[in-house]
Write a protein that holds these residues in place. Structure first.
Motif, PDB file in Angstrom:
ATOM      1  N   ASN A   1       0.842  -1.195   0.000  1.00 16.69           N
ATOM      2  CA  ASN A   1       0.000   0.000   0.000  1.00 16.69           C
ATOM      3  C   ASN A   1       0.874   1.241   0.000  1.00 16.69           C
ATOM      4  O   ASN A   1       2.099   1.143   0.035  1.00 16.69           O
ATOM      5  CB  ASN A   1      -0.940   0.014   1.212  1.00 16.69           C
ATOM      6  N   TRP A   2       0.243   2.391  -0.079  1.00 13.76           N
ATOM      7  CA  TRP A   2       0.975   3.654  -0.001  1.00 13.76           C
ATOM      8  C   TRP A   2       0.592   4.367   1.279  1.00 13.76           C
ATOM      9  O   TRP A   2      -0.586   4.447   1.626  1.00 13.76           O
ATOM     10  CB  TRP A   2       0.639   4.557  -1.195  1.00 13.76           C
ATOM     11  N   SER A   3       1.606   4.820   2.027  1.00 17.44           N
ATOM     12  CA  SER A   3       1.322   5.736   3.121  1.00 17.44           C
ATOM     13  C   SER A   3       2.354   6.843   3.049  1.00 17.44           C
ATOM     14  O   SER A   3       3.477   6.637   2.576  1.00 17.44           O
ATOM     15  CB  SER A   3       1.393   5.013   4.465  1.00 17.44           C
ATOM     16  N   ASN A   4       1.952   8.022   3.494  1.00 19.74           N
ATOM     17  CA  ASN A   4       2.826   9.179   3.366  1.00 19.74           C
ATOM     18  C   ASN A   4       4.161   8.934   4.079  1.00 19.74           C
ATOM     19  O   ASN A   4       4.194   8.442   5.198  1.00 19.74           O
ATOM     20  CB  ASN A   4       2.122  10.401   3.965  1.00 19.74           C
ATOM     21  N   GLY A   5       5.266   9.267   3.401  1.00 21.46           N
ATOM     22  CA  GLY A   5       6.583   9.091   3.999  1.00 21.46           C
ATOM     23  C   GLY A   5       6.965   7.641   4.206  1.00 21.46           C
ATOM     24  O   GLY A   5       7.669   7.290   5.149  1.00 21.46           O
ATOM     25  N   ILE A   6       6.547   6.775   3.285  1.00 21.88           N
ATOM     26  CA  ILE A   6       6.673   5.324   3.472  1.00 21.88           C
ATOM     27  C   ILE A   6       8.130   4.868   3.564  1.00 21.88           C
ATOM     28  O   ILE A   6       8.433   3.874   4.228  1.00 21.88           O
ATOM     29  CB  ILE A   6       5.933   4.594   2.326  1.00 21.88           C
ATOM     30  N   THR A   7       9.056   5.598   2.945  1.00 13.95           N
ATOM     31  CA  THR A   7      10.453   5.144   2.957  1.00 13.95           C
ATOM     32  C   THR A   7      11.140   5.422   4.299  1.00 13.95           C
ATOM     33  O   THR A   7      12.168   4.821   4.593  1.00 13.95           O
ATOM     34  CB  THR A   7      11.259   5.818   1.848  1.00 13.95           C
TER      35      THR A   7
END
Lengths: 318, 406
Positions: A224-230
């Motif tokens: 999935n995508w979440s903000n600031g994932i890295t």
């Protein structure tokens, strides 16, 4: 035997280390040309969100969608690398500030967040994900099987990438020219090598690698995508280049070491080890500092091997 | 040999008007580029900008809200300006701000009941010391073990953020509110005594937070220190010509650590004012969302590392940041403000070139090439920098020494 903590830890070290490996290889290419790019984190985040967006929106079979998504992530990352190249090579802007600008522009409060928010990607379940492949039927081997041969195509691809970058750097004429540009641009220029051209190409290549590395998070790791994932992986990738003495074969070691440290928290928590999760989260950053200190102290200085012109602009006749 | 399409010729002197025009143009161009981007992604740039202007300038109380965000940016901007001007690449302002806030909230909780006269100096001292110590780590590692301060200071940002989270969300620490009913539902910090909240000062149409006035005092102090004191002169020599500094017997390692510590103390002070002026408790999530430490770097670059310029840049960026924060959650595009900040930084960097070089476009004749050659025989501008033009101007010359990256 294959379910032991050590085996799982090693397997997830490879998993978590892969984006670090890909991003660090790209940064290594850019730095070998003399361009320091602190924008890795920003390029990774934009790559992560773009790859996810494309894979969610595109129709067709899973494989084509994923392939197009990875290519898109690479293109977007490369585009951001191009901005950095234009500012630092053509306009001779300060490389540190320009790279920071790239991370602020793309990062968790910038473009990646804009795309994720305006396309409503947060919380969406992935339509396509890279699946683990049993490479040559080897994943049933004890220990080595789950650690090395039960991964996604992404991971196997990163091994090819290491070999390719090492071969390019040490065994091809272009690689030799690249190293010359990074060590002594004036001499390279006098030899007829285009300093500008080499720096552009490799800074853009670094961006492509970073974008693809970012896509690993959304397309192969988390689903999935979440903000600031890295979560700072771009910065650790930058440190990795220093820790590996600017050598692609050593980047592998560093990336998997830090992949293992990053994987420590989730793995121990899954086994109900009750230590503050913040401590485990802080571990990769603290370890980066410790290893940087070890590497940069007098013991290693003689072998450090940094490109001599790293971080400096080149202007003929200046 | 390739003839580049765009070529640069070094200016011997930067015209004074360019020094003001370049940052102003950077802001305008960035807003235009972002408007094009907004339009391209299907949003109305005019209504978006109108929304932002209302939130930061025209609406009732908007200017005061802008001052609240400009205050930490003024201080983190100064922190980045002093460090970058002296070529100490402290990008750990973010973490130093967190530590400053943690220390100040701690001090405020301990002595807050004794009134502002005690709490104000206690909070300031604690927060500045916290930020300074946090910055001393990369400073000392760089000076004595040759460890790249860019990466270490950045890594410590994450560590500081996690420490803040641990204190509020991960433990029953002294900073955490364990009693009030709201805090049972969602963890939050303990509030310091209301008698120790920092006062605001009423100016026509706007409330000035105490922290902003502190920031202006710091800016003036920094400007005078760099420009007119022996200490400032030494710092300038060390950064502009390390070899000359060595011959002159200046202790360059100590100077580097001092710059880092000074920068960390200023960033810590930003965290103090966040507690004293605004949050009145430790709010790690709010601090992280605001990202004042990173934005401070944009402020400093826009001000061309000049402390007085930082005041103006902080007001501009404060308006932008306030728009982003106060419009968050509504139909306002998340991430837009960070993008604009990044573009501003790109434009400021590009504009930097205008003030240092003349730009020639097109494949030129040999005559032009000879101009380039004769330009290069001019005295190296870095030497002018030592002679002490203005505080911020040498910053334009910043480049990285070779050894810096290790």
């Amino acid at each position: 035997m294959n379910d032991g903590l050590v085996v799982q830890l090693l397997a997830s070290a490879v998993l978590f280390g892969t984006p670090l490996l890909i991003a660090a290889l790209g940064e290594l290419l850019a730095e070998r040309s003399g361009i320091l790019n602190l924008g890795v984190e920003g390029m990774m985040l934009v790559g992560a969100v773009s790859g996810f967006l494309v894979s969610q929106r595109i129709g067709g079979a899973g494989w084509t969608a994923l392939l197009v998504a990875v290519v898109a992530a690479g293109v977007v990352g490369g585009g951001m690398g191009l901005i950095h190249a234009f500012l630092t090579v053509t306009l001779r802007a300060n490389q540190i500030v320009s790279g920071l600008a790239l991370t602020i522009f793309g990062g968790a409060i910038g473009l990646s967040s804009y795309i994720g928010d305006s396309q409503h990607l947060t919380g969406q379940a992935a339509r396509h994900q890279f699946e683990a492949i049993n490479l040559f039927g080897l994943s049933d081997l004890p220990i080595l099987g789950p650690v090395l041969f039960h991964h996604t195509l992404f991971v196997y691809g990163s091994w090819v990438l290491v070999a390719a970058v090492a071969y390019y750097l040490y065994r091809t004429r272009a690689g030799l020219h690249l190293r010359a540009v990074g060590e002594d641009p004036a001499a390279a220029d006098a030899m007829g090598i285009s300093v500008t051209g080499y720096r552009y190409v490799h800074t853009v290549a670094g961006g492509v690698f970073a974008g693809v590395a970012g896509a690993f998070y959304t397309l192969a790791l988390s689903g999935n995508w979440s903000n600031g994932i890295t979560a700072g992986a771009g910065w650790i990738a930058l440190a990795m280049v220093v820790l590996a003495f600017w050598r692609p074969e050593l980047v592998v070691v560093g990336a998997y070491l830090f992949g293992g440290i990053a994987a420590l928290g989730p793995n121990l928590q899954a086994r109900n080890v009750s230590l503050p999760p913040e401590l485990f989260s802080a571990l990769p950053y603290l370890m980066t500092i410790v290893v940087l200190v070890l590497v940069s102290s007098a013991w290693a200085r003689g072998r450090l091997n940094a490109p001599a012109a790293l971080g400096t602009a080149y202007m003929r006749g200046e | 040999m390739t003839a580049d399409l765009i070529r640069l010729e070094r200016r011997l002197a930067t015209p004074r008007w360019l020094m003001l025009a370049v940052p102003a143009a950077a802001g305008v161009v960035a807003l235009l580029l972002a408007a094009i981007f907004l339009a391209a992604t299907g949003r109305d740039p005019i209504s978006t900008y109108r929304q932002m202007a209302q939130a930061s300038i025209t609406r009732d109380g908007a200017l005061s809200a802008t001052m609240i965000t400009a205050t930490p940016l003024l201080l983190t901007g100064l922190a980045a300006a002093i460090a970058f001007r002296m070529r100490a690449w402290n990008i750990g302002g973010e973490g130093q701000l967190y530590i400053g806030a943690i220390a100040a909230a701690g001090a405020g909780l301990v002595v807050g009941g004794q009134g502002l006269a005690v709490a104000l100096p206690a909070m300031c001292l604690a927060g500045m010391a916290g930020g300074a110590l946090w910055a001393a780590i990369p400073g000392l590692l760089r000076a004595h073990l040759n460890t790249n301060e860019i990466l270490t200071s950045l890594m410590l940002n994450y560590v500081a953020a996690l420490l803040g989270y641990y204190l509020i969300f991960g433990s029953g620490s002294y900073w955490r509110d364990l009693t009030s009913p709201g805090a049972q539902v969602f963890p939050q910090g303990k509030e310091i005594a209301a008698t120790s909240w920092w006062p605001g000062f009423l100016a026509p149409g706007v409330v000035l937070p105490l922290g902003f006035l502190v920031g202006i005092a710091c800016a003036v102090g920094l400007f005078v220190t760099i420009r007119s004191t022996r200490f400032g002169f030494r710092l300038r020599v060390v950064s502009d010509s390390p070899r000359a500094a060595l011959y002159a017997g200046i202790r360059t390692k100590r100077a580097f650590v001092l710059v880092m510590v000074l920068s960390g103390a200023l960033a810590g002070l930003a965290g103090v004012s966040q507690v004293g002026d605004f949050a009145h408790q430790l709010d790690p999530k709010g601090l992280q969302g605001a990202a004042y430490g990173y934005t401070g770097i944009v402020v400093a670059a826009l001000a061309r590392y000049n402390p007085i310029g930082v005041i103006l840049a902080a007001l501009f960026m404060g308006a932008l940041a306030n728009a982003g924060l106060s419009l968050a959650g509504s139909d306002f595009p998340q991430g837009l403000v960070g993008m604009i900040e990044g573009i501003i930084l790109f434009c400021a960097l590009g504009g930097e070139v205008l003030s240092r070089y003349r730009i020639r476009v097109g494949r030129g004749s040999r005559a032009l090439a000879s101009v380039v050659a004769s330009d290069s025989t001019a005295p190296a501008p870095r030497v002018d920098g030592i002679a002490g033009e203005g505080a911020g101007q040498g910053g334009a010359e910043v480049d990285m020494g070779t050894g810096r990256i290790l």
